[in-house]
Structure formats: structure tokens, C-alpha cells
Design a protein around this motif. Structure first.
Motif, PDB file in Angstrom:
ATOM      1  N   PHE A  70       0.830  -1.205   0.000  1.00  0.00           N
ATOM      2  CA  PHE A  70       0.000   0.000   0.000  1.00  0.00           C
ATOM      3  C   PHE A  70       0.865   1.256   0.000  1.00  0.00           C
ATOM      4  N   ALA A  71       1.954   1.227   0.772  1.00  0.00           N
ATOM      5  CA  ALA A  71       2.873   2.372   0.810  1.00  0.00           C
ATOM      6  C   ALA A  71       3.475   2.624  -0.573  1.00  0.00           C
ATOM      7  N   GLY A  72       3.822   1.539  -1.271  1.00  0.00           N
ATOM      8  CA  GLY A  72       4.372   1.678  -2.620  1.00  0.00           C
ATOM      9  C   GLY A  72       3.364   2.268  -3.597  1.00  0.00           C
ATOM     10  N   MET A  73       2.116   1.850  -3.495  1.00  0.00           N
ATOM     11  CA  MET A  73       1.059   2.369  -4.375  1.00  0.00           C
ATOM     12  C   MET A  73       0.862   3.874  -4.185  1.00  0.00           C
ATOM     13  N   VAL A  74       0.770   4.315  -2.933  1.00  0.00           N
ATOM     14  CA  VAL A  74       0.557   5.737  -2.641  1.00  0.00           C
ATOM     15  C   VAL A  74       1.766   6.549  -3.087  1.00  0.00           C
ATOM     16  N   SER A  75       2.965   6.052  -2.760  1.00  0.00           N
ATOM     17  CA  SER A  75       4.196   6.765  -3.097  1.00  0.00           C
ATOM     18  C   SER A  75       4.362   6.933  -4.607  1.00  0.00           C
ATOM     19  N   ARG A  76       4.143   5.861  -5.346  1.00  0.00           N
ATOM     20  CA  ARG A  76       4.319   5.917  -6.803  1.00  0.00           C
ATOM     21  C   ARG A  76       3.269   6.812  -7.466  1.00  0.00           C
ATOM     22  N   THR A  77       2.047   6.791  -6.927  1.00  0.00           N
ATOM     23  CA  THR A  77       0.993   7.645  -7.488  1.00  0.00           C
ATOM     24  C   THR A  77       1.308   9.119  -7.271  1.00  0.00           C
ATOM     25  N   CYS A  78       1.813   9.453  -6.092  1.00  0.00           N
ATOM     26  CA  CYS A  78       2.126  10.856  -5.777  1.00  0.00           C
ATOM     27  C   CYS A  78       3.280  11.393  -6.618  1.00  0.00           C
ATOM     28  N   THR A  79       4.222  10.531  -6.980  1.00  0.00           N
ATOM     29  CA  THR A  79       5.403  10.987  -7.733  1.00  0.00           C
ATOM     30  C   THR A  79       5.333  10.614  -9.216  1.00  0.00           C
ATOM     31  N   ALA A  80       4.164  10.132  -9.688  1.00  0.00           N
ATOM     32  CA  ALA A  80       4.010   9.683 -11.077  1.00  0.00           C
ATOM     33  C   ALA A  80       4.347  10.758 -12.118  1.00  0.00           C
ATOM     34  N   PHE A  97      13.221  19.051 -26.103  1.00  0.00           N
ATOM     35  CA  PHE A  97      12.314  19.878 -25.311  1.00  0.00           C
ATOM     36  C   PHE A  97      12.982  21.110 -24.702  1.00  0.00           C
ATOM     37  N   GLN A  98      14.304  21.192 -24.819  1.00  0.00           N
ATOM     38  CA  GLN A  98      15.049  22.334 -24.268  1.00  0.00           C
ATOM     39  C   GLN A  98      14.809  22.519 -22.761  1.00  0.00           C
ATOM     40  N   GLY A  99      14.882  21.406 -22.021  1.00  0.00           N
ATOM     41  CA  GLY A  99      14.795  21.504 -20.576  1.00  0.00           C
ATOM     42  C   GLY A  99      13.531  20.907 -19.976  1.00  0.00           C
ATOM     43  N   LEU A 100      13.529  20.844 -18.638  1.00  0.00           N
ATOM     44  CA  LEU A 100      12.418  20.236 -17.894  1.00  0.00           C
ATOM     45  C   LEU A 100      11.108  20.988 -18.085  1.00  0.00           C
ATOM     46  N   ALA A 101      11.175  22.317 -17.999  1.00  0.00           N
ATOM     47  CA  ALA A 101       9.959  23.141 -18.057  1.00  0.00           C
ATOM     48  C   ALA A 101       9.216  22.941 -19.376  1.00  0.00           C
ATOM     49  N   ASN A 102       9.949  22.942 -20.487  1.00  0.00           N
ATOM     50  CA  ASN A 102       9.311  22.776 -21.797  1.00  0.00           C
ATOM     51  C   ASN A 102       8.716  21.379 -21.965  1.00  0.00           C
ATOM     52  N   CYS A 103       9.410  20.377 -21.411  1.00  0.00           N
ATOM     53  CA  CYS A 103       8.900  19.009 -21.474  1.00  0.00           C
ATOM     54  C   CYS A 103       7.591  18.903 -20.676  1.00  0.00           C
ATOM     55  N   PHE A 104       7.566  19.536 -19.522  1.00  0.00           N
ATOM     56  CA  PHE A 104       6.376  19.532 -18.676  1.00  0.00           C
ATOM     57  C   PHE A 104       5.212  20.233 -19.384  1.00  0.00           C
ATOM     58  N   LYS A 105       5.505  21.386 -20.019  1.00  0.00           N
ATOM     59  CA  LYS A 105       4.473  22.130 -20.755  1.00  0.00           C
ATOM     60  C   LYS A 105       3.921  21.300 -21.916  1.00  0.00           C
ATOM     61  N   TYR A 106       4.821  20.570 -22.596  1.00  0.00           N
ATOM     62  CA  TYR A 106       4.398  19.735 -23.721  1.00  0.00           C
ATOM     63  C   TYR A 106       3.407  18.666 -23.254  1.00  0.00           C
ATOM     64  N   MET A 107       3.718  18.015 -22.141  1.00  0.00           N
ATOM     65  CA  MET A 107       2.833  16.966 -21.624  1.00  0.00           C
ATOM     66  C   MET A 107       1.463  17.537 -21.248  1.00  0.00           C
ATOM     67  N   LEU A 108       1.456  18.716 -20.629  1.00  0.00           N
ATOM     68  CA  LEU A 108       0.187  19.365 -20.257  1.00  0.00           C
ATOM     69  C   LEU A 108      -0.618  19.757 -21.489  1.00  0.00           C
ATOM     70  N   GLY A 112      -3.330  17.367 -21.166  1.00  0.00           N
ATOM     71  CA  GLY A 112      -3.937  17.931 -19.964  1.00  0.00           C
ATOM     72  C   GLY A 112      -3.316  17.398 -18.682  1.00  0.00           C
ATOM     73  N   VAL A 113      -3.835  17.839 -17.561  1.00  0.00           N
ATOM     74  CA  VAL A 113      -3.287  17.455 -16.254  1.00  0.00           C
ATOM     75  C   VAL A 113      -3.374  15.945 -16.038  1.00  0.00           C
ATOM     76  N   LYS A 114      -4.467  15.342 -16.507  1.00  0.00           N
ATOM     77  CA  LYS A 114      -4.668  13.901 -16.322  1.00  0.00           C
ATOM     78  C   LYS A 114      -3.557  13.077 -16.980  1.00  0.00           C
ATOM     79  N   SER A 115      -2.980  13.613 -18.050  1.00  0.00           N
ATOM     80  CA  SER A 115      -1.950  12.870 -18.787  1.00  0.00           C
ATOM     81  C   SER A 115      -0.659  12.695 -17.988  1.00  0.00           C
ATOM     82  N   LEU A 116      -0.488  13.498 -16.935  1.00  0.00           N
ATOM     83  CA  LEU A 116       0.724  13.395 -16.118  1.00  0.00           C
ATOM     84  C   LEU A 116       0.804  12.052 -15.403  1.00  0.00           C
ATOM     85  N   TRP A 117      -0.343  11.362 -15.291  1.00  0.00           N
ATOM     86  CA  TRP A 117      -0.374  10.067 -14.604  1.00  0.00           C
ATOM     87  C   TRP A 117      -0.461   8.894 -15.576  1.00  0.00           C
ATOM     88  N   ARG A 118      -0.164   9.133 -16.867  1.00  0.00           N
ATOM     89  CA  ARG A 118      -0.178   8.032 -17.834  1.00  0.00           C
ATOM     90  C   ARG A 118       0.906   7.008 -17.478  1.00  0.00           C
TER      91      ARG A 118
END
Length: 349
Positions: A70-80, A97-108, A112-118
Motif C-alpha cells: 500500500f505504501a508503494g502504491m501511494v508513493s508511486r501515485t504521488c510521484t508519477a 524539449f530544451q529543458g524540464l519546463a518545456n517538457c512539462f508544458k508539452y505533456m500538459l 492535460g493534467v490527467k496525462s501526467l499520470w499516464r
């Protein structure tokens, strides 16, 4: 040893010092690490859970497994989201992507926000079968080792535990590995590419065959050895050093254990990261029959290609989000594990 500061060592002080002083014996350290599920950072830690006779007889063993899972499930979901960010940078590289920020923006922007947990769904689902397989294989391996050792009533030596644990880790990874490949593909998928985990598995099997589900298997197994070994060794060394310098503290605080776990995990990942990167790139490669590949499709070929095109730095692409997730993952995992353990009425041995 002189707890009351009288400069006189009583029998009780001498006895307690020998009873409670941390051991430098490797066998004792392995016994301390009976429960590898204590700290889960979403990486492949190949140390199976090991239970004492008292835990077997009392039924505490299954409670430890449930709390750890259970600890692993919660931990992995929070940091997905950080895990998906890492996979993107490993496969596509920072230049695209020219860095972390641009990669993050691309995923969003792409999903959308839901895609961060794919990819997190299968990452969470595989915890239970992986833990069960590792646990069952370890117990079976211990029986075989004891049988060949001549006596079934004795305790296993440190080397025998290492052999049994290595077999258990390798066996569980072999069986569960197709889910690792699916996790990577689902994390990298575009909107609408797959409708479910089952749909992804069918499409990959039809287009690329069964072998595709074991791409990156060799670097995955090789990477477990330095990660687990360095992680456990540094964790135990740091904790022992803290206790030696704070003799008045019987048990380190949650903050100390979390800090030790975060640092040791980071060191373990630093050593095994190039293998993890190559594994992810191999998992992500789509092999279409009859189509000539533009990049190498073997472990050694990928290593040479990355070193030739990007240099040694290229072997550590995506390590920043990986480090970013260590501290929260360890903290969340430890706190949830402790709460679950208390709720189930079981204490650590």
C-alpha cells in the motif's frame, strides 16, 4: 557505555552496551533489512522480504507485505508526474524539449493534467504480483539451498541468503517484465493511441511480436545489482554513523531515516542510471517488421551510440526529475508504511 556519567561502568551498563550496540556484521545488517518494502521509490529493489519464525507463527508476515504494498502504491501515485517526465527525457532527450519546463508544458498541452499520470495504473497494479512472486520464489529458493546444504533446521548464511535473494529478484523480474515495457509505452503514448492496458498489449503484440515485451531485459537485470547493493550499504552506514554520534538516541527519528533513505537511494540510482536509461530506450523502440531501424537496437549498440553522439552526459539524461522524486517518494512511502503497520497492529522486528 557510561550512560549515567559517573565514570564508573556498572554491569547493567556493560551488558546493555553489548546488547544494543549496532553491529558491523554483514549478516546482522541483512537481518535488519528483512522488510525491503519499507522504503519504495518506484525503482526495482531486488531484496525480498524475509520473516522471522515469530512473524510466521503470529501471522505478522502478511501484514508487513500489505503495508509495504500500500505504501508503494501511494508513493508511486504521488510521484508519477516526475516519473513520466523522467521517461520522456530518457527517450527523447533534453535537446528536443530544451529543458524540464518545456517538457512539462508539452505533456500538459498534449493531454492535460490527467496525462501526467499516464502509465501509473500499471505501475501500481504490478506491485502486488511482483511482491508475491519475489516472496514466493525467495521462500522456495531458501528451501532448496537448505536441502543442498545438508540440514533444514539451521539458519541460512549470508552468502546463501544472497543467492536465494538474487534468484527471487531475477525470477520476479522475468515474469513481471512485460508489464514494465507496457508501463513505458503507456507513459509515452499520445492521446487516443491506446484505450486501455489490454488494448496496448494487443497492439504491441500484433505489430511487434512477443519479443518486444522483453526489450531492455538484460540492462534491467544488470542495473538491479548496483542499485540494491549500494542503496542498502549506504543506508545502513549512514544510520549506524548517526547512532554512533548520538548514543543517547535509541531509535533514529523519522526525519533521520527518511534522510538516510533518500541519500542512499540517490547514490544507488546514480550508479545504475545509465543501465536504466538504456533499458527505457530499448523498451520505447517500436520495431516494425521489414522496417530498417535508424538507431541501434542492442544494449551495447545503444551505449556506443549515446557516447558517440552526446558523450558521457547523455547517459544521465532525465536524472534531474529522478532525483527530485526521491525525497518525496521515500517520505511518503515511510509515513504510509508506518501508518498501515500501526493500523494492522504489527511492529518491526
Amino acid at each position: 557505555m557510561d550512560k549515567d556519567g559517573t565514570l564508573d561502568i556498572s554491569f547493567d551498563e556493560w551488558r546493555d552496551y553489548l546488547l544494543f550496540h549496532p553491529s558491523a556484521n554483514l549478516h546482522d545488517i541483512i537481518l535488519y533489512w528483512r522488510h525491503a518494502t519499507n522504503l519504495d521509490v518506484g525503482e526495482d529493489l531486488s531484496v525480498p522480504d524475509d520473516f522471522s519464525l515469530e512473524e510466521w507463527l503470529s501471522g505478522k508476515w502478511w501484514r508487513h507485505l500489505v503495508a509495504g504494498g500500500f505504501a508503494g502504491m501511494v508513493s508511486r501515485t504521488c510521484t508519477a508526474p516526475l516519473d513520466r517526465l523522467k521517461v520522456f527525457l530518457q527517450v527523447h532527450g533534453a535537446k528536443q524539449f530544451q529543458g524540464l519546463a518545456n517538457c512539462f508544458k508539452y505533456m500538459l498541452k498534449e493531454g492535460g493534467v490527467k496525462s501526467l499520470w499516464r502509465g501509473n495504473g500499471i505501475n501500481v497494479v504490478k506491485i502486488a504480483p511482483e511482491s508475491a512472486l519475489k516472496f514466493a520464489a525467495y521462500e522456495q529458493a531458501k528451501r532448496v539451498v537448505l536441502q543442498f546444504g545438508g540440514s533444514r533446521e539451521r539458519e541460512l548464511t549470508i552468502y546463501e541468503r544472497f543467492v536465494a535473494g538474487s534468484f527471487a529478484g531475477g525470477f520476479s523480474q522475468t515474469v513481471i517484465y512485460p508489464m514494465e515495457v507496457l508501463k513505458t509505452r503507456l507513459a509515452l503514448r499520445k492521446t487516443g493511441q491506446y484505450t486501455s492496458i489490454g488494448d496496448a498489449a494487443k497492439k504491441i503484440y500484433r505489430q511487434e511480436g512477443l519479443r518486444s515485451f522483453y526489450r531492455g531485459y538484460v540492462p534491467n537485470l544488470l542495473g538491479i545489482i548496483p542499485y540494491a547493493g549500494i542503496d542498502l550499504a549506504i543506508y545502513e552506514t549512514l544510520k549506524k554513523a548517526y547512532i554512533d554520534h548520538h548514543s543517547e538516541v535509541a531509535n533514529p527519528s523519522i526525519f533521520v531515516i527518511t534522510a538516510c533513505g533518500a541519500f542512499s537511494s540517490s547514490c544507488g540510482q546514480l550508479a545504475s542510471y545509465p543501465l536504466a536509461l538504456v533499458r527505457t530506450k530499448l523498451q520505447a523502440q517500436v520495431l516494425t517488421p521489414g522496417v530498417v531501424q535508424t538507431h541501434p537496437v542492442t544494449m551495447s549498440g545503444l551505449f556506443r551510440h549515446i557516447l558517440a553522439t552526446e558523450g558521457p552526459v547523455g547517459l544521465y539524461r532525465g536524472i534531474t526529475p529522478n532525483f527530485m522524486k526521491v525525497a518525496p517518494a521515500v517520505s511518503i512511502s515511510y509515513v504510509v508504511y508506518e501508518k498501515c503497520r500501526q493500523a494492522l497492529g504489527v511492529s518491526m522486528t
